[in-house]
Design an enzyme around this catalytic site. Structure first.
Site, PDB file in Angstrom:
ATOM      1  N   GLU A  85       0.808  -1.219   0.000  1.00  0.00           N
ATOM      2  CA  GLU A  85       0.000   0.000   0.000  1.00  0.00           C
ATOM      3  C   GLU A  85       0.844   1.273   0.000  1.00  0.00           C
ATOM      4  O   GLU A  85       0.325   2.363  -0.258  1.00  0.00           O
ATOM      5  CB  GLU A  85      -0.926   0.015   1.221  1.00  0.00           C
ATOM      6  CG  GLU A  85      -2.054  -1.007   1.182  1.00  0.00           C
ATOM      7  CD  GLU A  85      -3.097  -0.697   0.123  1.00  0.00           C
ATOM      8  OE1 GLU A  85      -3.124   0.451  -0.367  1.00  0.00           O
ATOM      9  OE2 GLU A  85      -3.869  -1.595  -0.229  1.00  0.00           O
ATOM     10  N   GLU A 116       7.554 -22.135   7.721  1.00  0.00           N
ATOM     11  CA  GLU A 116       7.762 -21.269   8.884  1.00  0.00           C
ATOM     12  C   GLU A 116       8.786 -21.839   9.852  1.00  0.00           C
ATOM     13  O   GLU A 116       9.317 -21.122  10.703  1.00  0.00           O
ATOM     14  CB  GLU A 116       6.451 -21.014   9.619  1.00  0.00           C
ATOM     15  CG  GLU A 116       5.899 -22.196  10.382  1.00  0.00           C
ATOM     16  CD  GLU A 116       4.722 -21.787  11.259  1.00  0.00           C
ATOM     17  OE1 GLU A 116       4.846 -21.946  12.482  1.00  0.00           O
ATOM     18  OE2 GLU A 116       3.705 -21.303  10.734  1.00  0.00           O
TER      19      GLU A 116
END
EC number: 4.2.1.126
Length: 300
Positions: A85, A116
């Site tokens: 953004e 992960e």
């Protein structure tokens, strides 16, 4: 080393929702909403740590450094969302704020098994970015123990980069691994272990503050107007015009003339109108004041 997940706050059972499967829809939603209201207060409690991180990011930007988010699953996706953004909102280069997720781009839409848990992957992903001591690395994980993130934080610290962690468990490994620990303790989730809920919301609030705060401190906001917004679609073209009108009190026609004279660069158009300059003069003065409109207006 195995971790007893049941001892983590984010994995504990919430007494307010133990019978949630027996409630009506509206009652169920009331429970969720009441729990969500705790999130903003948890974030409020860690504002000093968030402020310290904002200042570190601002200093990094001023020295040509970058902000790099690291996370797995929901945490990684939130970092990518926040990073993505920044270019349209603040006119930044796509490499100024970067989001990394364990497992790479394919993990954005679909979980990548065991990613992960890979410490080395976290280190390698940062090495691939040619991380430097001028960068800031922010690790994100609700549990505060994700190996991928810990590996990244360890590598970042080893080369002198500033590190911060965002987690929702106190005294977690990530808090100890980072220079700055941001720990909004939101408590047990409505659905046990579903850390995309309150923990994810807390992470998003913190990320909003980090980039928004750093962009304001970097001169990309004038008043409360996003004066570095780029005209990448019809909505943003109109927003640019409205921003210039709001910042200067000029008419829409005057705002459009100024924008068209400076390749639709909001800051330049605003300075042209407020300081009665032509486009080249406004660009030159802005450059002399590192893009800060207020400083350019004072011209000291």
């Amino acid at each position: 080393m195995k971790i007893d997940l049941s001892r983590l706050v984010t994995e504990s059972r919430n007494p307010a929702s133990t019978e949630i499967d027996t409630l009506s829809t509206i009652e169920m939603l009331q429970v969720i909403n009441e729990e969500d209201q705790k999130v903003a207060l948890a974030v409020k409690a860690v504002l000093p740590q968030i402020a310290k991180t904002v200042n570190a990011i601002t200093a990094a930007f001023a020295n040509g450094g970058r902000l790099v988010y690291m996370g797995a699953g929901t945490s990684g996706r939130l970092g990518i969302l926040d990073a993505s953004e920044c270019p349209p909102t603040y006119g930044t280069h796509p490499d100024m704020v970067i989001g990394l997720i364990a497992g790479g781009h394919q993990a954005i839409l679909k979980a990548v098994e065991n990613a992960e848990d890979d410490v080395k992957m976290g280190q390698d992903d940062l090495k691939a970015l040619h991380l430097t001591k001028h960068d800031v690395v922010v690790g994100i994980a609700a549990s505060g123990r994700t190996p991928y993130v810990l590996g990244g934080l360890e590598y970042a610290k080893s080369i002198g980069a500033t590190t911060a962690s965002i987690a929702c468990n106190p005294e977690c490994a990530m808090a100890k691994a980072a220079d700055i620990a941001i720990l909004p303790i939101v408590g047990a989730e409505v659905v046990t272990g579903s850390s995309r809920m309150k923990a994810g919301t807390a992470q998003k609030l913190v990320l909003n503050m980090l980039t928004t705060g750093a962009m304001i401190r970097s001169g990309k906001v004038f008043g409360n107007l996003m004066v570095d917004v780029e005209a990448t679609n019809a909505k943003l073209i109109q927003r640019q015009t409205n921003i210039v009108v709001e910042a200067t009190g000029a008419s829409k026609e005057e705002a459009e003339r100024a924008l068209n004279a400076c390749d639709r660069h909001c800051k330049t158009a605003i300075l042209m109108i407020l300081a009665d300059l032509d486009a080249e003069q406004a660009k030159s003065r802005l450059a002399a004041h590192n893009g800060f409109i207020r400083a350019a207006l004072n011209n000291n």
